[in-house]
Design a protein around this motif. Structure first.
Motif, PDB file in Angstrom:
ATOM      1  N   GLY A  11       0.829  -1.194   0.000  1.00 54.03           N
ATOM      2  CA  GLY A  11       0.000   0.000   0.000  1.00 54.03           C
ATOM      3  C   GLY A  11       0.860   1.239   0.000  1.00 54.03           C
ATOM      4  N   TYR A  32      -2.952  -3.927  -3.059  1.00 52.08           N
ATOM      5  CA  TYR A  32      -2.422  -2.599  -2.765  1.00 52.08           C
ATOM      6  C   TYR A  32      -3.512  -1.702  -2.197  1.00 52.08           C
ATOM      7  CZ  TYR A  32       0.291   1.730  -3.437  1.00 52.08           C
ATOM      8  OH  TYR A  32       0.965   2.901  -3.246  1.00 52.08           O
ATOM      9  N   THR A  33      -3.252  -1.124  -1.043  1.00 54.98           N
ATOM     10  CA  THR A  33      -4.185  -0.200  -0.403  1.00 54.98           C
ATOM     11  C   THR A  33      -3.630   1.210  -0.494  1.00 54.98           C
ATOM     12  OG1 THR A  33      -4.919  -1.882   1.177  1.00 54.98           O
ATOM     13  CG2 THR A  33      -5.369   0.412   1.730  1.00 54.98           C
ATOM     14  N   GLU A  34      -4.302   2.062  -1.266  1.00 60.72           N
ATOM     15  CA  GLU A  34      -3.917   3.468  -1.330  1.00 60.72           C
ATOM     16  C   GLU A  34      -4.706   4.227  -0.270  1.00 60.72           C
ATOM     17  OE1 GLU A  34      -4.390   7.412  -4.200  1.00 60.72           O
ATOM     18  OE2 GLU A  34      -4.698   5.411  -5.050  1.00 60.72           O
ATOM     19  N   SER A  35      -4.004   4.890   0.637  1.00 53.75           N
ATOM     20  CA  SER A  35      -4.706   5.576   1.718  1.00 53.75           C
ATOM     21  C   SER A  35      -3.831   6.663   2.337  1.00 53.75           C
ATOM     22  CB  SER A  35      -5.110   4.584   2.813  1.00 53.75           C
ATOM     23  OG  SER A  35      -5.697   5.248   3.905  1.00 53.75           O
ATOM     24  N   GLN A  67       0.147   7.714   5.635  1.00 54.28           N
ATOM     25  CA  GLN A  67       1.158   8.770   5.597  1.00 54.28           C
ATOM     26  C   GLN A  67       1.880   8.932   6.935  1.00 54.28           C
ATOM     27  OE1 GLN A  67      -0.348  12.720   4.698  1.00 54.28           O
ATOM     28  NE2 GLN A  67       1.538  13.215   3.597  1.00 54.28           N
ATOM     29  N   ASP A  83       5.200   6.537   1.232  1.00 57.86           N
ATOM     30  CA  ASP A  83       4.567   6.723  -0.084  1.00 57.86           C
ATOM     31  C   ASP A  83       4.303   5.364  -0.723  1.00 57.86           C
ATOM     32  OD1 ASP A  83       4.579   9.438   0.224  1.00 57.86           O
ATOM     33  OD2 ASP A  83       6.086   9.845  -1.314  1.00 57.86           O
ATOM     34  N   TYR A  84       5.253   4.442  -0.533  1.00 62.88           N
ATOM     35  CA  TYR A  84       5.074   3.036  -0.933  1.00 62.88           C
ATOM     36  C   TYR A  84       5.517   2.152   0.230  1.00 62.88           C
ATOM     37  CZ  TYR A  84       4.829   4.516  -5.872  1.00 62.88           C
ATOM     38  OH  TYR A  84       4.479   5.095  -7.064  1.00 62.88           O
ATOM     39  N   LEU A 110       0.791   7.055  -2.239  1.00 67.54           N
ATOM     40  CA  LEU A 110       0.718   7.257  -3.685  1.00 67.54           C
ATOM     41  C   LEU A 110      -0.171   6.214  -4.354  1.00 67.54           C
ATOM     42  CD1 LEU A 110       4.458   8.065  -4.514  1.00 67.54           C
ATOM     43  CD2 LEU A 110       2.575   9.660  -4.123  1.00 67.54           C
ATOM     44  N   PRO A 111      -0.687   6.525  -5.548  1.00 71.27           N
ATOM     45  CA  PRO A 111      -1.497   5.558  -6.287  1.00 71.27           C
ATOM     46  C   PRO A 111      -0.707   4.285  -6.592  1.00 71.27           C
ATOM     47  CG  PRO A 111      -1.743   7.750  -7.231  1.00 71.27           C
ATOM     48  CD  PRO A 111      -0.626   7.836  -6.234  1.00 71.27           C
ATOM     49  N   ASP A 112      -1.421   3.207  -6.784  1.00 70.50           N
ATOM     50  CA  ASP A 112      -0.833   1.905  -7.114  1.00 70.50           C
ATOM     51  C   ASP A 112       0.067   2.042  -8.349  1.00 70.50           C
ATOM     52  OD1 ASP A 112      -0.281  -0.713  -7.813  1.00 70.50           O
ATOM     53  OD2 ASP A 112      -2.351  -1.412  -7.619  1.00 70.50           O
TER      54      ASP A 112
END
Length: 246
Positions: A137, A149-152, A156, A170-171, A140-142
């Motif tokens: 995750g 992958y969890t974008e959230s 942060q 970010d990753y 940043l976007p996948d």
């Protein structure tokens, strides 16, 4: 006049001698350079032999080697420089048939106080062992990850941390240490209890040691995210070199 002429002859002869000596020395230098080139070529061949058609993961002893699942065809090896060092090297190995090849490698960092065979919350050491890699995750976007992958924004890094750390997450790739597989990397559940620590990830590097995670350059994280495949049963083998070889 005759004396002066003799002097000129002697000087010329000496100069010629010096020239001959210089030319001879140059010849010796060329031979040495050729020898150095042969040695370099031999070292390159030796290094290549250690990166392709490997029967096992290099510099990992039988104890940890035996913990790598038979089904695993992708191994992220983290070679710590020392038990109390924050410096490490990450190498990605992939298996084809019955042999392993080195696919990529990066300079990296681990816990700021080094490594621990028995990791605990806030000891600032990364745990030694073999762990599966199931979830990823980031903020940043996948980027094309094969792992779920969890974008959230909740992943942060907090902004009360030093600014140099703000992009650490970010990753991220969750290391399956004291966590529930199949959940977002920042899921707080810790099956073995809080005191055993958790939320140990592969994440982006800020140039120094971590709380317990392993950090590497953005390019390395992108490579791992786009390569690690659940169908290949990826694992991480991590520790200081002495512990890995034990």
């Amino acid at each position: 006049m005759h004396i002066a002429g003799s002097v000129r002859v002697v000087v010329s002869a000496a100069a010629c001698g010096l020239l001959l000596t210089t030319l001879t020395s140059c010849g010796d230098g060329q031979d040495a350079q050729k020898g150095d080139a042969r040695s370099a070529d031999a070292q390159k061949a030796k290094d290549k032999a250690r990166t392709v058609d490997l029967k096992r993961i290099p510099d990992v002893g039988d104890r940890l080697q035996s913990q790598i699942p038979d089904a695993s065809r992708q191994v992220v090896a983290v070679y710590g420089a020392g038990k109390n060092s924050a410096d490490s090297t990450v190498v990605l190995y992939t298996k084809t048939g019955s042999t392993w090849d080195k696919a990529a490698g990066w300079k990296a960092h681990n816990g700021k106080k080094g490594w621990a065979a028995d990791h605990h919350e806030d000891d600032k050491r990364s745990p030694v062992g073999v762990f599966t890699l199931s979830d990823a995750g980031g903020v940043l976007p996948d980027p094309g990850a094969r792992l779920p992958y969890t974008e959230s924004a909740s992943i942060q890094a907090p902004h009360y941390w030093a600014k140099s750390h703000w992009h650490d997450f970010d990753y991220v790739i969750a290391i399956d240490y004291n966590r529930v597989k199949g959940t977002a990397p920042n899921d707080p559940t810790r099956p073995e209890g809080q005191t055993k620590g958790g939320s140990i990830w592969l994440h982006m590097d800020h140039g120094s040691g971590t709380s317990a995670c392993v950090s590497l350059p953005k390019s390395g994280m992108e490579k791992l995210l786009r390569t690690l495949d659940p169908k290949q049963h990826p694992v991480v083998v991590m520790g200081d070199r002495a512990s890995l070889q034990a």
